[in-house]
Design an enzyme around this catalytic site. Structure first.
Site, short mmCIF file in Angstrom:
data_model
loop_
_atom_site.label_atom_id
_atom_site.label_comp_id
_atom_site.label_asym_id
_atom_site.label_seq_id
_atom_site.Cartn_x
_atom_site.Cartn_y
_atom_site.Cartn_z
CG ASP A 1 -1.76 1.21 1.39
OD1 ASP A 1 -1.48 2.23 0.74
OD2 ASP A 1 -2.73 1.15 2.16
CB VAL A 2 1.94 3.61 -2.68
CG1 VAL A 2 2.40 2.52 -3.64
CG2 VAL A 2 0.60 4.19 -3.11
CE1 TYR B 1 -8.78 10.65 -14.81
CE2 TYR B 1 -7.23 12.43 -15.23
CZ TYR B 1 -7.48 11.10 -14.98
OH TYR B 1 -6.43 10.22 -14.89
CE LYS C 1 -3.22 9.28 -13.84
NZ LYS C 1 -2.44 8.16 -13.29
CB ILE D 1 -8.38 1.05 -20.82
CG1 ILE D 1 -7.37 1.46 -21.90
CG2 ILE D 1 -8.54 -0.47 -20.78
CD1 ILE D 1 -5.94 1.08 -21.55
NE ARG D 2 -16.93 -0.27 -21.40
CZ ARG D 2 -17.80 0.62 -20.98
NH1 ARG D 2 -17.87 0.93 -19.71
NH2 ARG D 2 -18.61 1.21 -21.83
CG LEU E 1 -12.04 -1.80 -9.73
CD1 LEU E 1 -13.31 -2.60 -10.04
CD2 LEU E 1 -11.14 -2.61 -8.79
CB SER E 2 -9.07 3.18 -11.75
OG SER E 2 -8.30 2.56 -10.79
P1 NAP Z 1 -7.00 -0.38 -11.80
O1 NAP Z 1 -7.04 -1.72 -12.41
O2 NAP Z 1 -8.08 -0.03 -10.82
O3 NAP Z 1 -5.56 -0.14 -11.19
C1 NAP Z 1 -5.29 0.88 -10.23
C2 NAP Z 1 -4.48 0.23 -9.16
O4 NAP Z 1 -4.00 1.18 -8.19
C3 NAP Z 1 -5.30 -0.80 -8.39
O5 NAP Z 1 -4.56 -1.98 -8.28
C4 NAP Z 1 -5.49 -0.08 -7.07
O6 NAP Z 1 -5.80 -0.92 -5.98
C5 NAP Z 1 -4.13 0.55 -6.95
N1 NAP Z 1 -4.07 1.40 -5.78
C6 NAP Z 1 -4.98 2.30 -5.33
N2 NAP Z 1 -4.60 2.81 -4.15
C7 NAP Z 1 -3.41 2.20 -3.84
C8 NAP Z 1 -2.52 2.27 -2.75
N3 NAP Z 1 -2.76 3.08 -1.70
N4 NAP Z 1 -1.40 1.50 -2.75
C9 NAP Z 1 -1.14 0.68 -3.78
N5 NAP Z 1 -1.95 0.56 -4.86
C10 NAP Z 1 -3.08 1.31 -4.87
O7 NAP Z 1 -7.11 0.77 -12.92
P2 NAP Z 1 -6.18 1.10 -14.19
O8 NAP Z 1 -7.06 1.86 -15.11
O9 NAP Z 1 -5.49 -0.11 -14.66
O10 NAP Z 1 -5.13 2.13 -13.58
C11 NAP Z 1 -3.72 1.96 -13.68
C12 NAP Z 1 -3.05 3.27 -14.04
O11 NAP Z 1 -3.40 3.61 -15.38
C13 NAP Z 1 -3.51 4.44 -13.17
O12 NAP Z 1 -2.41 5.29 -12.92
C14 NAP Z 1 -4.50 5.14 -14.08
O13 NAP Z 1 -4.66 6.51 -13.75
C15 NAP Z 1 -3.81 4.95 -15.40
N6 NAP Z 1 -4.62 5.21 -16.57
C16 NAP Z 1 -5.79 4.53 -16.76
C17 NAP Z 1 -6.58 4.82 -17.86
C18 NAP Z 1 -7.90 4.12 -18.08
O14 NAP Z 1 -8.72 4.62 -18.84
N7 NAP Z 1 -8.15 2.98 -17.43
C19 NAP Z 1 -6.14 5.77 -18.81
C20 NAP Z 1 -4.94 6.42 -18.62
C21 NAP Z 1 -4.18 6.13 -17.48
P3 NAP Z 1 -7.35 -0.85 -5.43
O15 NAP Z 1 -8.19 -1.57 -6.42
O16 NAP Z 1 -7.31 -1.49 -4.10
O17 NAP Z 1 -7.72 0.61 -5.31
#
Ligand code: NAP
Length: 256
Positions: free
Chosen positions: A64-65, A156, A163, A192-193, A195-196
């Protein structure tokens, strides 16, 4: 022979199969990199261990960061498992759901600080700890960003500001770590679909807009981000540092 044979990598941010970090893990492993994965909390541990098993990844570690103790333990565990490190993929971000709707002006101080801590400060915090394992090995650090850092994407909000700080951090880290042989870059991914992404109000509209307006007239896949991550992790990108590389079907060039 893969382009990453013999290299070792640490991936933060796998939550499930849809995670961008998971696509990066698969691409790096396909190219021969030996991996360690982290999970953010107990809720995710089982899932991440199961996914790690699919790739034959043996090193799965808690991180956990927001917890210094977790990051300190992480560097010890990675050192024990690998002895050295060539790559970090930082795919971690968080903002409270209520901050990803409505107006930026209503962002709470606590919500702002949390988004910055998890999504931005974690990059230098993890990198600083790992540098002793990465020095002198042509290391590469890759993080994930989004165009909401430089243009307004409604809802956002606090994450766009985070970011922007993340991309600035990439530049400062590239300057710090270049003399030590470590490169630092960001991938600006299209939507991308995941969880976040599901937490961002109006996300479906964003996807439709990209499909209609991006030069390639489609959305991107997580696999395309993974392939770019493998490029940035490996020797073919050895002259690139401090950059934000767009994997967004070209959307960032559009004015309208
Ligand atoms: P994701 O699958 O939900 O991944 C986000 C990860 O961050 C999850 O594993 C989450 O864990 C983790 N996280 C949150 N709080 C944390 C903490 N305190 N310590 C350690 N890990 C933690 O979503 P994703 O879309 O793949 O996101 C990955 C990266 O890609 C992010 O930086 C996101 O902003 C970036 N991004 C995503 C998109 C998009 O459209 N999906 C586009 C551009 C950039 P929990 O599930 O427990 O919170």
């Amino acid at each position: 022979m893969g382009i990453l044979d013999g290299r070792k990598g640490l991936i933060l941010g796998v939550a499930n199969k849809r995670s961008v970090a998971w696509a990066c893990a698969r691409a790096l492993q396909r190219e021969g990199m030996e991996l360690a994965l982290t999970f953010a909390n107990d809720r995710l541990e089982g899932n991440v261990r199961e996914l790690a098993g699919e790739l034959g990844v043996k090193t799965v570690l808690p991180c956990d960061v927001t917890r210094d103790a977790d990051m300190d333990a992480l560097v010890d565990s990675v050192g024990t498992a690998f002895g050295q490190l060539d790559c970090i993929v930082h795919a971690v971000a968080f903002a409270k759901r209520e901050e990803l709707t409505g107006n930026y002006i209503d962002t709470s101080k606590e919500g702002y600080q949390l988004a910055q801590e998890v999504s931005v400060f974690s990059l230098p915090a993890v990198s600083r700890r790992m540098v002793p394992l990465m020095e002198g090995r042509e290391g590469s650090i890759v993080t994930l960003t989004y165009i909401g850092s430089e243009r307004v994407i409604p809802n956002y909000n606090v994450m766009g500001v985070a970011k922007a700080a993340l991309e600035a951090s990439v530049r400062y880290l590239a300057h710090d770590l270049g003399p030590r042989g470590i490169r630092v870059n960001a991938i600006s991914a299209g939507p991308i679909r995941t969880l976040s992404a599901a937490g961002i109000e109006g996300f479906a509209t964003i996807l439709d807009t990209i499909a209609a307006r991006a030069p390639l007239r489609r959305n991107i896949t997580a696999e395309e981000v993974g392939d770019t991550c493998a490029f940035l992790a490996g020797p073919h990108s050895r002259g690139i540092t401090g950059s934000t590389i767009y994997v967004d079907a070209g959307y960032h060039i559009m004015g309208l």
